[in-house]
Enzyme design. Structure first.
Site, PDB file in Angstrom:
ATOM      1  N   LYS A 251       0.860  -1.178   0.000  1.00  6.01           N
ATOM      2  CA  LYS A 251       0.000   0.000   0.000  1.00  6.01           C
ATOM      3  C   LYS A 251       0.895   1.226   0.000  1.00  6.01           C
ATOM      4  CE  LYS A 251      -1.610   3.062   2.038  1.00  6.01           C
ATOM      5  NZ  LYS A 251      -1.565   4.544   1.704  1.00  6.01           N
TER       6      LYS A 251
ATOM      7  N   GLU B  27       7.985  16.615  15.568  1.00  3.81           N
ATOM      8  CA  GLU B  27       8.587  16.467  14.242  1.00  3.81           C
ATOM      9  C   GLU B  27       7.923  17.433  13.270  1.00  3.81           C
ATOM     10  OE1 GLU B  27      10.103  12.696  11.663  1.00  3.81           O
ATOM     11  OE2 GLU B  27       8.000  12.644  12.288  1.00  3.81           O
TER      12      GLU B  27
END
Length: 473
Positions: free
Chosen positions: A169, A378
């Site tokens: 995927k 992040e």
């Protein structure tokens, strides 16, 4: 306008059951360049069934047969290197130097897996037992947009080396790159069903892979939040998981460092892949006594970084991948200012000479403390945070004061001292005096940077399960 309206199941390009169309963008221009028709849960189930059919025979192939397949895959990817590089520039905005490297890296993943396989013993004797390392089964491989086909090739190469079959995927945002890579993999002539590729959303196709009882293992690279959801979904069927997740990597510039040599290392680590890298060294720790000197040199260096047309060989930083990601980075820059950090260079908005595209000014903050949001979370863009320390002990403490532990960097004129500091950093990899790579060494994170390891023997064994056979003597 390019339309990608096929997925890959049972060795063929087929129309998906899903009907949703997803826009593909050129991030350097901010323009739609194509559409991809996304698969759905039904497509995922078809792909899983195909991989399940292939597993009994493929799991019994010999080491030599798998090495031959891996070699063919390497050659097939290289055969379309130019097309892959072009798609990476157009769809992702990677500078041409980065895009060319990414293609070579992707192809080399298959040779690295073959090299690991060549010397690996699947049967070993432990006392009175014969221990057999057996392939797990059908694996789900879920990959992100920041190195689309590199992640696909690495995960698929390892799965094949182990004797597993796969359903992949990829990120729906990388469909042009995925299409060309799928053509490469198809041209290699693997047995039908050994690998299947379904474009689709993570909360649809990814969720089906994570919960389906016929998937034995998930290997996922992406955000920590999604990794946690995969772990929860897989627990019901006790899936094996490899999760390579987020990071907030420290770069420790020790007080004996030569800043003229250190600054290029800091920039290479912090702005790698236009800052869109889980391993980016975005927390830069410098001695308080030399901070003014360091900041002046860093400012001058960042101001000289070329941001712009990814096709220009001189470009070091291209656009951010999407409007959504661009806005995310801008929010973090605004948060840094609101929290009291000082913009040393860069800041909000696009570079002055750019009116379109998802370009971010390469930015460095000073006066950052490790409790600020920009030092904790992040950002995934070209944004550095410079923090100061008063002693080596404090530097190590700050470096380890994070929920992440993927990668770290240590810069020192004394290699022995650098190694001693590296040994105390809680991270899966620590780079000393540079941005290095060893494709046969394990890669993965401590703490919330993930579970398990990829690459080399450690990566291979994540796709294997030991079986002990003990007979009467």
């Amino acid at each position: 306008m390019r339309i990608i309206d096929k997925i890959y199941i049972d060795g063929s390009f087929v129309a998906p059951h899903g009907e949703e169309l997803f826009d593909l963008f050129n991030p350097a221009k901010g323009e739609v360049i194509g559409k991809v028709r996304l698969g759905d849960a039904e497509d995922a189930r078809r792909a899983i069934a195909a991989a399940k059919r292939a597993f009994p025979s493929f799991s019994q192939t010999s080491k030599e047969e798998r090495i031959a397949l891996l070699t063919r895959l390497h050659d097939s990817v290289l055969a379309k290197a130019e097309a892959l590089t072009e798609a990476t520039i157009e769809e992702y905005g990677a500078p041409v130097s980065r895009a060319s490297w990414a293609t070579r890296y992707a192809a080399d993943c298959f040779l690295n897996a073959a090299k690991t396989l060549e010397h690996y013993e699947f049967t070993r004797r432990i006392g009175s037992a014969e221990v057999l390392m057996e392939p797990l089964g059908v694996v789900g491989l879920i990959t992100p947009w920041n190195n689309d086909y590199g992640f696909i090739c690495n995960k698929l190469a390892t799965a094949i080396a182990a004797g597993c079959t796969a359903v992949i995927k990829p990120s729906e945002m990388s469909a042009l790159q995925t299409q060309i890579l799928t053509e490469c993999l198809h041209d290699a002539g693997l047995p039908a069903d050994v690998f299947n590729i379904v474009n689709g959303r993570g909360d649809v196709v990814g969720a089906e892979l994570s919960s389906h009882p016929d998937i034995a293992k998930i290997s996922f690279t992406g955000s920590t939040a999604v990794g946690k959801a995969i772990l929860r979904a897989g627990a019901e069927t006790m899936k094996r998981v490899t999760l390579e997740l987020g990071g907030k990597s420290p770069t420790l510039v020790l007080d004996d460092a030569d800043f003229a040599e250190a600054i290029p290392h800091v920039i290479a680590a912090g702005f790698a892949n236009s800052g869109q890298a889980c391993i980016a060294g975005t927390r830069v720790l410098v001695p308080e006594s030399r901070a003014a000197e360091f900041n002046a040199m860093l400012k001058a260096a960042v101001e000289n970084i070329k941001v712009g047309d990814p096709r220009d060989p001189a470009t070091a930083i291209g656009p951010i991948v999407s409007q959504k990601q661009y806005e995310r980075v801008q929010r973090y820059i605004q948060l840094g200012i609101q929290d009291g950090a000082t913009v040393l260079v860069g800041g909000e908005g696009r570079p002055d000479d750019m009116e379109s595209g998802y370009f971010v000014k390469p930015t460095a903050f000073t006066d950052v403390t490790n409790d600020m949001t920009i030092a904790r979370e992040e950002i995934f863009g070209p944004v550095l945070c410079v923090l100061t320390y008063r002693s080596e002990e404090e530097a190590i403490s700050i470096a380890n004061d994070t929920v992440y532990g993927l990668q770290a960097y240590v810069i020192s004129s004394d290699p022995g001292r650098a190694r001693a500091v590296a040994s105390r950093i809680v991270a899966g990899r620590v780079m000393i005096n540079g941005f290095h790579n060893e494709p046969m060494a394990p890669f993965g994170g401590f703490k919330q940077s993930g579970i398990g390891r990829e690459y080399g023997v450690f990566g291979l064994e994540a796709y294997l399960e030991p079986k002990s056979v003990i007979a009467a003597t």
